[in-house]
Design a protein around this motif. Structure first.
Motif, PDB file in Angstrom:
ATOM      1  N   GLY A 195      29.595  21.915  26.976  1.00 54.79           N
ATOM      2  CA  GLY A 195      29.912  21.748  28.392  1.00 54.79           C
ATOM      3  C   GLY A 195      29.098  20.654  29.041  1.00 54.79           C
ATOM      4  O   GLY A 195      29.630  19.802  29.760  1.00 54.79           O
ATOM      5  N   ALA A 196      27.788  20.645  28.800  1.00 53.91           N
ATOM      6  CA  ALA A 196      26.933  19.621  29.383  1.00 53.91           C
ATOM      7  C   ALA A 196      27.308  18.243  28.870  1.00 53.91           C
ATOM      8  O   ALA A 196      27.331  17.262  29.630  1.00 53.91           O
ATOM      9  N   SER A 197      27.623  18.147  27.571  1.00 53.80           N
ATOM     10  CA  SER A 197      28.014  16.861  26.999  1.00 53.80           C
ATOM     11  C   SER A 197      29.293  16.342  27.643  1.00 53.80           C
ATOM     12  O   SER A 197      29.400  15.152  27.982  1.00 53.80           O
ATOM     13  N   ALA A 198      30.263  17.243  27.833  1.00 49.66           N
ATOM     14  CA  ALA A 198      31.524  16.837  28.464  1.00 49.66           C
ATOM     15  C   ALA A 198      31.304  16.391  29.895  1.00 49.66           C
ATOM     16  O   ALA A 198      31.893  15.403  30.356  1.00 49.66           O
ATOM     17  N   LEU A 199      30.447  17.082  30.608  1.00 48.42           N
ATOM     18  CA  LEU A 199      30.178  16.723  32.003  1.00 48.42           C
ATOM     19  C   LEU A 199      29.438  15.386  32.096  1.00 48.42           C
ATOM     20  O   LEU A 199      29.735  14.568  32.969  1.00 48.42           O
ATOM     21  N   GLU A 222      32.651  22.743  33.053  1.00 47.50           N
ATOM     22  CA  GLU A 222      31.983  23.882  33.683  1.00 47.50           C
ATOM     23  C   GLU A 222      32.405  25.199  33.047  1.00 47.50           C
ATOM     24  O   GLU A 222      31.598  26.123  32.920  1.00 47.50           O
ATOM     25  N   SER A 223      33.660  25.293  32.637  1.00 51.87           N
ATOM     26  CA  SER A 223      34.116  26.537  32.011  1.00 51.87           C
ATOM     27  C   SER A 223      33.476  26.719  30.637  1.00 51.87           C
ATOM     28  O   SER A 223      33.160  27.845  30.236  1.00 51.87           O
ATOM     29  N   ALA A 224      33.252  25.615  29.919  1.00 53.39           N
ATOM     30  CA  ALA A 224      32.545  25.716  28.637  1.00 53.39           C
ATOM     31  C   ALA A 224      31.132  26.240  28.871  1.00 53.39           C
ATOM     32  O   ALA A 224      30.644  27.110  28.124  1.00 53.39           O
ATOM     33  N   ARG A 274      22.687  21.853  35.750  1.00 56.21           N
ATOM     34  CA  ARG A 274      22.660  23.313  35.810  1.00 56.21           C
ATOM     35  C   ARG A 274      22.983  23.912  34.444  1.00 56.21           C
ATOM     36  O   ARG A 274      22.374  24.893  34.013  1.00 56.21           O
ATOM     37  N   CYS A 275      23.947  23.314  33.755  1.00 52.83           N
ATOM     38  CA  CYS A 275      24.338  23.796  32.438  1.00 52.83           C
ATOM     39  C   CYS A 275      23.178  23.637  31.445  1.00 52.83           C
ATOM     40  O   CYS A 275      22.880  24.538  30.658  1.00 52.83           O
ATOM     41  N   GLU A 276      22.527  22.496  31.500  1.00 52.18           N
ATOM     42  CA  GLU A 276      21.394  22.249  30.610  1.00 52.18           C
ATOM     43  C   GLU A 276      20.228  23.186  30.917  1.00 52.18           C
ATOM     44  O   GLU A 276      19.541  23.667  30.003  1.00 52.18           O
ATOM     45  N   ILE A 330      29.113  15.984  39.548  1.00 52.31           N
ATOM     46  CA  ILE A 330      29.310  16.280  38.129  1.00 52.31           C
ATOM     47  C   ILE A 330      27.969  16.325  37.403  1.00 52.31           C
ATOM     48  O   ILE A 330      27.721  17.210  36.572  1.00 52.31           O
ATOM     49  N   GLU A 331      27.071  15.376  37.725  1.00 51.46           N
ATOM     50  CA  GLU A 331      25.756  15.367  37.092  1.00 51.46           C
ATOM     51  C   GLU A 331      24.965  16.623  37.448  1.00 51.46           C
ATOM     52  O   GLU A 331      24.220  17.162  36.615  1.00 51.46           O
TER      53      GLU A 331
END
Length: 232
Positions: free
Chosen positions: A193-197, A182-184, A219-221, A213-214
């Motif tokens: 960030g999305a890849s890590a999540l 989330e910080s990324a 949200r990041c994507e 987490i998904e």
């Protein structure tokens, strides 16, 4: 005094419910820790007689641990947090208790993180103690605080290179990995960030936590699709 009297009446009218006594202890906590402890113990005794109420009993043991930790009695705090941990359901409260147990066992760590974990004091001073410490737990807490105020870059910096296995328990380690993703995202590196999540979600067994987490990944994507660039 008036609040305690009113809460005792609530308890009596509720068939001896110990929860109002716990709230009375909370009311006394800042002014008279000894009185607060007596009320927590009274509430705990009633809860144990009634049976069940594991979440309330966990909270009462944790409150007693907080009083001991604030007084500098790490040994007593550790015992009380251990009792709280045995009753706590999985989740944020269990992670908080684990963090407090770690602080109770390490006086140097307690100086860095206890003011933040216990609250009630100057949050700026407590935050400065976290920021000055390189202990993994202090870095994790500092990152959480930074992310909560929208400072993704600071959160990412504090989590970078952090070994999750050095945190108080596996659940906190998993939470640190979620925060790193989330910080990324918050720092503008949304693809990473999305890849890590997504990777973390694939390793998570609990359905509710996996969905959480998904959701963060989605949200990041979304932000990446909408903004296509570094965060402002």
């Amino acid at each position: 005094e008036e609040a305690e009297a009113a809460l005792r009446r609530v308890s009596r009218l509720s068939g001896g419910d110990p929860s109002p006594l716990a709230r009375a202890g909370d009311a006394w906590r800042g002014r008279d820790p000894a009185r607060a402890a007596a009320l927590y113990l009274e509430a705990l005794g009633r809860a144990e007689i009634a049976g069940g109420q594991a979440a309330l009993r966990s909270r009462l043991w944790a409150s007693l641990g907080d009083l001991a930790l604030a007084a500098g009695d790490g040994a007593a705090a550790g015992e009380r947090y251990r009792s709280a941990s045995a009753l706590a359901p999985p989740g944020a409260e269990a992670r908080l208790i684990a963090a407090k147990r770690a602080a109770a066992a390490d006086p140097a760590l307690a100086r860095a993180v206890a003011p933040w974990l216990l609250g009630g004091g100057d949050p700026v001073a407590a935050g400065a103690l976290l920021a000055a410490s390189d202990h993994p737990l202090a870095r994790y807490l500092d990152a959480r605080a930074a992310l909560a105020r929208g400072d993704g870059r600071r959160a990412r910096e504090r989590l970078e290179g952090l070994e999750a296995g050095l945190l108080p328990d596996p659940a906190t380690g998993a939470e640190a990995r979620r925060l790193a993703g989330e910080s990324a995202c918050a720092a503008g590196d949304r693809a990473a960030g999305a890849s890590a999540l997504r990777a973390l979600a694939g390793q998570t067994r609990g359905e509710a936590e996996r969905e959480r987490i998904e959701d963060a990944a989605r949200r990041c994507e979304f932000e990446e699709r909408e903004h296509r660039g570094p965060a402002e």
